[in-house]
Design an enzyme around this catalytic site. Sequence first.
Site, PDB file in Angstrom:
ATOM      1  N   SER A   1       0.824  -1.211   0.000  1.00 36.18           N
ATOM      2  CA  SER A   1       0.000   0.000   0.000  1.00 36.18           C
ATOM      3  C   SER A   1       0.856   1.258   0.000  1.00 36.18           C
ATOM      4  CB  SER A   1      -0.926   0.013   1.220  1.00 36.18           C
ATOM      5  OG  SER A   1      -1.510  -1.249   1.409  1.00 36.18           O
TER       6      SER A   1
HETATM    7  N1  SAH Z   1       0.065  -4.068   4.152  1.00 40.28           N
HETATM    8  C1  SAH Z   1       0.621  -4.881   3.097  1.00 40.28           C
HETATM    9  C2  SAH Z   1      -0.247  -4.921   1.872  1.00 40.28           C
HETATM   10  C3  SAH Z   1      -1.382  -5.837   2.056  1.00 40.28           C
HETATM   11  S1  SAH Z   1      -2.249  -6.224   0.580  1.00 40.28           S
HETATM   12  C4  SAH Z   1       1.993  -4.362   2.725  1.00 40.28           C
HETATM   13  O1  SAH Z   1       2.493  -3.474   3.420  1.00 40.28           O
HETATM   14  O2  SAH Z   1       2.589  -4.871   1.767  1.00 40.28           O
HETATM   15  C5  SAH Z   1      -3.460  -7.259   1.329  1.00 40.28           C
HETATM   16  C6  SAH Z   1      -2.995  -8.653   1.641  1.00 40.28           C
HETATM   17  O3  SAH Z   1      -4.079  -9.297   2.290  1.00 40.28           O
HETATM   18  C7  SAH Z   1      -2.667  -9.498   0.417  1.00 40.28           C
HETATM   19  O4  SAH Z   1      -1.373  -9.998   0.545  1.00 40.28           O
HETATM   20  C8  SAH Z   1      -3.713 -10.625   0.479  1.00 40.28           C
HETATM   21  O5  SAH Z   1      -3.205 -11.874   0.027  1.00 40.28           O
HETATM   22  C9  SAH Z   1      -4.044 -10.673   1.948  1.00 40.28           C
HETATM   23  N2  SAH Z   1      -5.336 -11.273   2.307  1.00 40.28           N
HETATM   24  C10 SAH Z   1      -6.532 -11.166   1.683  1.00 40.28           C
HETATM   25  N3  SAH Z   1      -7.469 -11.870   2.357  1.00 40.28           N
HETATM   26  C11 SAH Z   1      -6.845 -12.435   3.441  1.00 40.28           C
HETATM   27  C12 SAH Z   1      -7.271 -13.282   4.509  1.00 40.28           C
HETATM   28  N4  SAH Z   1      -8.533 -13.715   4.643  1.00 40.28           N
HETATM   29  N5  SAH Z   1      -6.355 -13.650   5.424  1.00 40.28           N
HETATM   30  C13 SAH Z   1      -5.059 -13.253   5.344  1.00 40.28           C
HETATM   31  N6  SAH Z   1      -4.607 -12.456   4.349  1.00 40.28           N
HETATM   32  C14 SAH Z   1      -5.477 -12.051   3.409  1.00 40.28           C
END
Ligand code: SAH
Length: 216
Positions: free
Chosen positions: A62
């Site tokens: 993000s």
């Molecule tokens: N904050 C992160 C970006 C997150 S993007 C950074 O700094 O890089 C959101 C992430 O949530 C993705 O990797 C996706 O695979 C994960 N995600 C989506 N649904 C999820 C779930 N139910 N449990 C765990 N992770 C999940």
Amino acid sequence: MTDTWGGYRSRLVETLRQQGIRDLAVLRAVGETPRHLFVPEAFRNRAYDDSALPIGHGQTISQPSTQAAYLEALQLQGPERVLEIGTGSGYQTALLSFLVDTVVSIERIGVLADQARAALSRAGVKNVSVVVADGTLGWRPQAPYDAILVAAASPDIPGPLVEQLAEGGRLVLPLDTGEGQQLVRVRKGPGGPTTDVIGPANFVPLLGRHGFSEDE
Ligand code: SAH
């Protein structure tokens, strides 16, 4: 700061300050965390831009200003145990590791979890455990949590996350009501949970039992 990226990081901190981030601990965490270790090689020259970048598997790291505003909303003090859902690249996990005692981070995609663990270890982060699981169920073994942050947008507030919040705890998550996303904060007070809206958000979907269906 002795590494060659220090100047870029200071500029990013200045950008965040200009955007209204006031929490000194959050600004310090951004100033100390090597974001270039968390982005793919190909985007390394843009690691300290205030922009989201692709990390593979359809996911993104993000935008730093979004993450800083998010961390500010959690009002962290230091001695807390925090649950993060959606490890992604591990960058926000690393920021959290500067701000609190213990971080548990859940990622549903095993390859991303492995990459994040490797990057966290290169960054010298020690107080974090990364778990591969469906984060919409929370993580009972280490509950309750003083704060929970969800880095993916959910159709509603997953019940297990509110259950696993400590008394006085805060949960911050992007809600996707179908008409745009809103970042909301839930506080678990003595009279039950209360919710307030922080502002507009733009996150990838939270997929899982209490999120969006995995075949959508
Ligand atoms: N904050 C992160 C970006 C997150 S993007 C950074 O700094 O890089 C959101 C992430 O949530 C993705 O990797 C996706 O695979 C994960 N995600 C989506 N649904 C999820 C779930 N139910 N449990 C765990 N992770 C999940």
